[in-house]
Design a protein around this motif. Structure first.
Motif, PDB file in Angstrom:
ATOM      1  N   ALA A 185       0.904  -1.120   0.003  1.00 26.34           N
ATOM      2  CA  ALA A 185       0.000   0.001   0.230  1.00 26.34           C
ATOM      3  C   ALA A 185       0.814   1.222  -0.106  1.00 26.34           C
ATOM      4  N   PRO A 186       1.564   1.451  -0.849  1.00 24.15           N
ATOM      5  CA  PRO A 186       2.512   2.534  -1.143  1.00 24.15           C
ATOM      6  C   PRO A 186       2.175   4.083  -0.838  1.00 24.15           C
ATOM      7  N   ASP A 187       0.917   4.277  -0.747  1.00 19.21           N
ATOM      8  CA  ASP A 187       0.355   5.570  -0.507  1.00 19.21           C
ATOM      9  C   ASP A 187      -0.374   5.797   0.655  1.00 19.21           C
ATOM     10  N   THR A 188      -0.384   4.785   1.558  1.00 18.56           N
ATOM     11  CA  THR A 188      -1.136   4.784   2.860  1.00 18.56           C
ATOM     12  C   THR A 188       0.054   5.165   4.069  1.00 18.56           C
ATOM     13  N   PRO A 189      -0.423   5.977   4.723  1.00 20.46           N
ATOM     14  CA  PRO A 189       0.440   6.462   5.881  1.00 20.46           C
ATOM     15  C   PRO A 189       0.584   5.246   7.112  1.00 20.46           C
ATOM     16  N   LEU A 190       1.711   5.061   7.464  1.00 24.88           N
ATOM     17  CA  LEU A 190       1.882   3.983   8.540  1.00 24.88           C
ATOM     18  C   LEU A 190       2.190   4.612   9.984  1.00 24.88           C
ATOM     19  N   LEU A 191       1.764   3.980  10.684  1.00 26.55           N
ATOM     20  CA  LEU A 191       2.214   4.331  12.136  1.00 26.55           C
ATOM     21  C   LEU A 191       2.292   3.110  12.991  1.00 26.55           C
ATOM     22  N   ARG A 192       3.279   2.914  13.734  1.00 26.11           N
ATOM     23  CA  ARG A 192       3.719   2.009  14.756  1.00 26.11           C
ATOM     24  C   ARG A 192       2.920   2.105  16.251  1.00 26.11           C
ATOM     25  N   ILE A 193       2.308   1.299  16.646  1.00 25.04           N
ATOM     26  CA  ILE A 193       1.694   1.490  17.904  1.00 25.04           C
ATOM     27  C   ILE A 193       1.988   0.377  18.813  1.00 25.04           C
ATOM     28  N   SER A 194       1.566   0.327  20.037  1.00 27.09           N
ATOM     29  CA  SER A 194       1.400  -0.919  21.003  1.00 27.09           C
ATOM     30  C   SER A 194       0.070  -0.435  21.659  1.00 27.09           C
ATOM     31  N   ALA A 195      -1.244  -1.206  21.324  1.00 23.00           N
ATOM     32  CA  ALA A 195      -2.107  -0.844  22.059  1.00 23.00           C
ATOM     33  C   ALA A 195      -2.123  -1.502  23.708  1.00 23.00           C
ATOM     34  N   LYS A 196      -1.237  -2.223  23.850  1.00 27.37           N
ATOM     35  CA  LYS A 196      -1.095  -2.638  25.228  1.00 27.37           C
ATOM     36  C   LYS A 196      -0.116  -1.662  26.031  1.00 27.37           C
ATOM     37  N   THR A 197       0.683  -0.946  25.461  1.00 28.72           N
ATOM     38  CA  THR A 197       1.372   0.219  26.330  1.00 28.72           C
ATOM     39  C   THR A 197       1.150   1.413  26.083  1.00 28.72           C
ATOM     40  N   GLY A 198       0.526   1.764  25.072  1.00 31.75           N
ATOM     41  CA  GLY A 198       0.132   3.169  24.389  1.00 31.75           C
ATOM     42  C   GLY A 198       1.149   3.843  23.738  1.00 31.75           C
ATOM     43  N   GLU A 199       2.171   3.061  23.204  1.00 30.19           N
ATOM     44  CA  GLU A 199       3.271   3.595  22.455  1.00 30.19           C
ATOM     45  C   GLU A 199       2.553   4.058  20.941  1.00 30.19           C
ATOM     46  N   GLY A 200       3.150   5.481  20.637  1.00 27.83           N
ATOM     47  CA  GLY A 200       2.370   5.612  19.308  1.00 27.83           C
ATOM     48  C   GLY A 200       0.957   6.215  19.216  1.00 27.83           C
ATOM     49  N   PHE A 201       0.496   6.520  20.390  1.00 22.89           N
ATOM     50  CA  PHE A 201      -0.980   6.518  20.450  1.00 22.89           C
ATOM     51  C   PHE A 201      -1.260   8.203  20.336  1.00 22.89           C
ATOM     52  N   ASP A 202      -0.207   9.024  20.624  1.00 24.44           N
ATOM     53  CA  ASP A 202      -0.393  10.410  20.375  1.00 24.44           C
ATOM     54  C   ASP A 202      -0.652  10.666  18.945  1.00 24.44           C
ATOM     55  N   ALA A 203       0.198  10.106  17.955  1.00 21.50           N
ATOM     56  CA  ALA A 203       0.359  10.328  16.468  1.00 21.50           C
ATOM     57  C   ALA A 203      -0.998   9.494  15.997  1.00 21.50           C
ATOM     58  N   PHE A 204      -1.361   8.399  16.431  1.00 24.75           N
ATOM     59  CA  PHE A 204      -2.662   7.928  16.228  1.00 24.75           C
ATOM     60  C   PHE A 204      -3.844   8.542  16.365  1.00 24.75           C
ATOM     61  N   LEU A 205      -3.720   9.425  17.659  1.00 26.03           N
ATOM     62  CA  LEU A 205      -4.925  10.317  17.748  1.00 26.03           C
ATOM     63  C   LEU A 205      -5.179  11.545  17.033  1.00 26.03           C
ATOM     64  N   GLU A 206      -3.676  11.780  16.660  1.00 25.78           N
ATOM     65  CA  GLU A 206      -3.887  13.199  15.880  1.00 25.78           C
ATOM     66  C   GLU A 206      -4.329  12.811  14.129  1.00 25.78           C
ATOM     67  N   GLN A 207      -3.964  11.429  13.815  1.00 24.72           N
ATOM     68  CA  GLN A 207      -4.599  10.916  12.601  1.00 24.72           C
ATOM     69  C   GLN A 207      -5.860  10.845  12.502  1.00 24.72           C
ATOM     70  N   LEU A 208      -6.675  10.406  13.728  1.00 25.17           N
ATOM     71  CA  LEU A 208      -8.038  10.224  13.633  1.00 25.17           C
ATOM     72  C   LEU A 208      -8.826  11.558  13.932  1.00 25.17           C
ATOM     73  N   GLU A 209      -8.080  12.830  14.086  1.00 23.67           N
ATOM     74  CA  GLU A 209      -8.427  14.055  14.055  1.00 23.67           C
ATOM     75  C   GLU A 209      -8.752  14.575  12.854  1.00 23.67           C
ATOM     76  N   GLN A 210      -7.772  13.998  11.933  1.00 25.14           N
ATOM     77  CA  GLN A 210      -7.865  14.758  10.491  1.00 25.14           C
ATOM     78  C   GLN A 210      -9.317  14.692   9.960  1.00 25.14           C
ATOM     79  N   ARG A 211      -9.282  15.799   9.081  1.00 25.52           N
ATOM     80  CA  ARG A 211     -10.537  16.117   8.358  1.00 25.52           C
ATOM     81  C   ARG A 211     -10.254  16.236   6.842  1.00 25.52           C
ATOM     82  N   GLY A 212     -11.074  15.826   5.775  1.00 21.99           N
ATOM     83  CA  GLY A 212     -10.786  16.175   4.429  1.00 21.99           C
ATOM     84  C   GLY A 212     -11.114  14.829   3.752  1.00 21.99           C
ATOM     85  N   GLU A 213     -10.396  14.509   2.485  1.00 21.08           N
ATOM     86  CA  GLU A 213     -10.692  13.755   1.746  1.00 21.08           C
ATOM     87  C   GLU A 213     -10.357  12.353   2.019  1.00 21.08           C
TER      88      GLU A 213
END
Length: 367
Positions: A185-213
């Motif tokens: 999926a060459p045009d798809t943004p990738l994030l690294r997270i750990s649902a167990k520890t919360g690692e990467g969740f700040d960037a995850f939340l920012e992604q969910l706040e995006q609006r647009g196309e």
């Protein structure tokens, strides 16, 4: 009904959707927001629903079909959550064997219910254990090309992809998965997270706040291949009660059930998509799960509870005939309970192969 932020998080069976959604829900609650959750399964008695409710969340369940095939029940459940608690955010967890959700859920919500739901970008969680094997084209991936087709289509329609369990992977393993995903999926943004520890969740939340196309990756789907891929899996939900004259360790029991089931399925070389068992007793709950045949069973939610009575729910998604799967599950449950001095009384068992997906809506043009 005021506009509710609607967040759906997809991903293959065992990817970690429930753990991710629970952490998201707690995060939004800490921000002062009210949260509702909608779970989804092909049958009733879903471990995820019990798990989330026992963590104190307001949960509605859409059972009997996936969101796409039971779309009206999804919106009715969201309406009920609104009446119960007036949530600011609804988190939705689709069935892990489903895809084509942008055309059958995201776009219908945006075009038909845009005044009621503010739909977030659609994120899909990558399951490392199967993801690495499927994306590398490993002949020992454990699933047929038709089941792998579903896995790849989930990634293709995502607005962004989350590599989960980052805390359990080496940097080399993470880099390999990142490259495999970039190729798939060459045009798809990738994030690294750990649902167990919360690692990467700040960037995850920012992604969910995006609006647009967002929510515009409409798939070119072969529903024959899709249906055959889903039907490869045996699906089982069982609910029962375990009772004993003396106390047994609830954590040890649920883990023992999953361990025994993994061992018996190995004799049939049946690839596990996901196994989950929850034990419930006097407000306490314990959850054990297995996410693939080549990983270890784990106690994901310990209860520290000793009891003489517990309600148990077992969910199994395995590439095997459902009747054979039921035999394996019944044997594992009986043997585990006997070893802990408990007797069992089965309340309900549902064992089947998922039927052909027939979406309520499929919108392929943008409004």
């Amino acid at each position: 009904m005021s506009s509710i932020r609607f967040i759906m998080i997809g991903g293959f069976l065992g990817a970690g959707k429930t753990t991710t959604i629970a952490r998201l829900a707690r995060t939004y609650q800490d921000q002062g927001l009210k949260v509702g959750i909608v779970t989804n399964d092909q049958a009733t008695d879903l471990v995820d629903t019990h798990t989330l409710r026992n963590q104190g969340f307001n949960v509605g369940e859409v059972a009997g079909a996936c969101f796409c095939c039971n779309f009206n029940e999804l919106t009715n459940t969201a309406d009920q959550l609104h009446l119960d608690n007036k949530p600011d955010v609804i988190l939705a967890e689709p069935v892990g064997s489903c895809t084509d959700l942008v055309a059958t859920v995201v776009q219908p919500l945006m075009q038909l219910f845009g005044d009621r739901f503010d739909v977030a970008p659609y994120g899909v969680i990558l399951k490392p254990s199967h993801g690495r094997r499927i994306l590398k084209g490993d002949p020992k991936a454990g699933f047929s090309p038709k089941a792998a087709y579903i896995f790849k289509k989930q990634l293709e329609e995502a607005d962004f992809v989350l590599i989960n369990r980052a805390d359990e992977l080496t940097e080399a393993e993470l880099d390999e998965l990142t490259q495999l995903l970039a190729n798939e999926a060459p045009d798809t943004p990738l994030l690294r997270i750990s649902a167990k520890t919360g690692e990467g969740f700040d960037a995850f939340l920012e992604q969910l706040e995006q609006r647009g196309e967002f929510g515009r990756r409409i798939l070119d789907m072969d529903y024959d291949v899709y249906a055959e891929g889903e039907a490869e899996l045996g699906w089982l939900n069982m609910s029962l009660t375990a009772t004993a004259d003396t106390e047994f360790d609830l954590d040890a029991l649920v883990l023992d059930i999953v361990d025994r089931l993994q061992n018996s399925l190995a004799t049939a070389t049946a690839e596990t998509a996901h196994l989950k068992t929850i034990g419930l007793s006097d407000g306490a709950h314990a959850v054990a799960n297995l996410v693939s045949s080549d990983t270890r069973a784990e106690l994901s939610l310990p209860s520290q509870c000793k009891t003489t009575s517990a309600d148990l729910v077992v969910n199994a998604r395995v590439a095997i005939d459902p009747a054979q799967l039921q035999t394996f599950v019944e044997s594992a449950v009986d043997q585990a309970c006997q070893s802990h001095g408990a007797k069992t009384e089965v309340r309900q068992t549902q064992a089947f192969r998922p039927g052909r997906p027939v979406p309520t809506h499929r919108i392929t043009e943008f409004g």
